[in-house]
Design an enzyme around this catalytic site. Sequence first.
Site, mmCIF file in Angstrom:
data_model
loop_
_atom_site.group_PDB
_atom_site.id
_atom_site.type_symbol
_atom_site.label_atom_id
_atom_site.label_comp_id
_atom_site.label_asym_id
_atom_site.label_seq_id
_atom_site.Cartn_x
_atom_site.Cartn_y
_atom_site.Cartn_z
ATOM 1 N N ASN A 56 -10.026 -10.182 -0.297
ATOM 2 C CA ASN A 56 -9.411 -8.786 -0.674
ATOM 3 C C ASN A 56 -8.260 -7.966 0.260
ATOM 4 O OD1 ASN A 56 -11.330 -7.473 -2.649
ATOM 5 N ND2 ASN A 56 -12.428 -6.307 0.055
ATOM 6 N N HIS A 255 -12.166 5.254 -2.445
ATOM 7 C CA HIS A 255 -10.755 5.732 -2.221
ATOM 8 C C HIS A 255 -10.487 6.945 -4.002
ATOM 9 C CE1 HIS A 255 -6.049 5.337 -3.425
ATOM 10 N NE2 HIS A 255 -6.611 4.728 -2.158
ATOM 11 N N ARG A 294 -8.499 10.628 3.172
ATOM 12 C CA ARG A 294 -8.983 9.334 1.727
ATOM 13 C C ARG A 294 -10.493 10.157 1.483
ATOM 14 N NH1 ARG A 294 -8.048 3.440 1.858
ATOM 15 N NH2 ARG A 294 -5.083 3.556 1.527
ATOM 16 N N GLU A 427 -12.250 -6.797 7.426
ATOM 17 C CA GLU A 427 -13.276 -5.534 7.198
ATOM 18 C C GLU A 427 -14.623 -6.747 7.351
ATOM 19 O OE1 GLU A 427 -14.625 -3.677 2.995
ATOM 20 O OE2 GLU A 427 -12.557 -5.697 3.098
#
Length: 462
Positions: A56, A255, A294, A427
Site C-alpha cells: 500500500n 478517506h 478525515r 499498518e
Amino acid sequence: MAEKFTFTPTDISALKDHYDVIVIGSGGAGLTAAIQAHELGLKPVILEKMDKIGGNTTRASSGMNAAETLVQLKHGVVDSFEDFYAETYKGGGEKNNTELLKFFAEHGALAIDWLADHDIHLDDITITGGMSVMRTHRPSSLAPIGGFLVTELLKQVAKAGIPLFTGVKVTELVKDGDKVDAVKLEIDGKTSDLKADAVILATGGFGANQDLLTKFRPGLKGYKTTNQPGATGDGINLAHALGAKLVDMDQVQVHPTVQQDTPHAYLIGEAVRGEGAILVNKHGDRFTNELDTRKNVTATIDGLNEGGAYLIFDQGIRDRVKAVEFYDHIGLVTTGQTTDELADQLGFDKSALSNAVSTWNKAVADKNDAECGRTTGMDRDIAHAPFFAIHIAPAVHYTMGCIAINHNTQVLDENDNVIIGLFAAGEIVGGLHGNNRIGGNSIAETVIFGRQAGQQVYKYLK
C-alpha cells in the site's frame, strides 16, 4: 536526466534455508526494517506474496509527518513533539495507544534524518487535515511520496544485496518451544519451511478484504477501496494463530476524497486540499472545513446524499501537487478557463461556484474563513486560470486496528506478554491511530517503526 531505476526481485533459486530475520512484506515498513537490520550486521530476507513490490505504500501521495525537523526550520516552521502528539491524539479521538504514540511523535525527526542519510531527501513540506502546522514532509520534486519512497528504499536494498523474493506467500509462523523460529511458505503451489532467528510482520492491513471489513464494520459493505489487492490481512491470521492480541479491529478509516467514476478507485491525496483546494456540492456551494479530520470530512460529504462532492482548485495549486498531472492524464480532471466554464461542464449553478471561489479567496486574503472555520492550508487562493475539478466520494482507505505490539515492536499475546521472536511494523499494527488516522502518519509509521523493528531484532539476536 536521472537514469530510470528498475529493481529486479531475487531469483527463487537463490532462496537459502536460514536467515537471521525474515521480513514479510515489501512496503515501506518491510523495506526499512530489512535495511536497518542489514546495516546492523544481520542477514535479512524480504518475502512478498504479490508480484508487485511496495504494498500500500505505493498508493500514498501526500507525505510523511514529523516534528522538530531541520526541514521545518528551513521553511520557517517551529514545531514540537508535544504538539504533534497532542494533535494526533485529538485526531484519533483520544483512543490512541499512548505508548506507541509517544515513541512515534518523538522519533519522526530521526526517521527524516535517517532517510536523508540514505540520500532520500524529503525537503519540502505541506499540511494535512487535523494538523496545525506544516509537518508533512515530501520530496522537493513534489512527487507522490509512496512511489518515491519505495523506489529509493529499493535502491538501498539493491545496493546492500538484500534478497527480496516475490510470489512467496507465508502460510504459517512456526515456534520452537516458546520462540518463533521458522515460517511455512507456499511458492508456485508447493510448500516448504524456512528457518530464521526472528520474524518481522510488515504485511499491511485488511482494507482490500471485503469479508474482514464487513465482519468488523458491516456498514462498510459495498464501499470501494483505495487499497492494493494484496492488502487482505494475512498477517493478522498468521499472528492470531500464535495467540497474538487483536486491537481496534472495528476502526476502519474511510478517506473522503477518492475518485470512483472509473473501474479502479483513485485516491486524491490530501495535499490537494492542503495546498488550497476547496470542496463544493452539486450546486457549487462550499460546505465544509476541507482540512478537518478525515472522519469529519467524510461525514459531511456523506451527509450531502449526493454521491460525493467536487474538489475545486486552480493552476497555482496544481503546480504544488504533481500528482494532479497523473490524475489528469487518466481522465479524472475537468478543466475550465473560467469558473463559469467549469460550472457549465459540471452542471453547477455558475453564480454559486463563483461565489464559493470568491468567498474562499477573500478568506485566504483575510486569513479568516468565516464560512467554514478552516485555519490551515490557506496559503493559496483559487484565482489563476485554468480552473479544475475532480469528482470524489469516500472509500475504505486504512485499517487502524490489527495486532498489538509494544513500542519495541514486539508482538503481544492476549495477556500482553511478548511473543518471543515475533515483531511487527506498519499498518499490520493496531492502536497507534485511535479511531482516525491523520494524513501523513501512515508513511511516518512505516519508517519510524520499520527502523525500530530492525534495531530491536538486532538487539534481541545479539
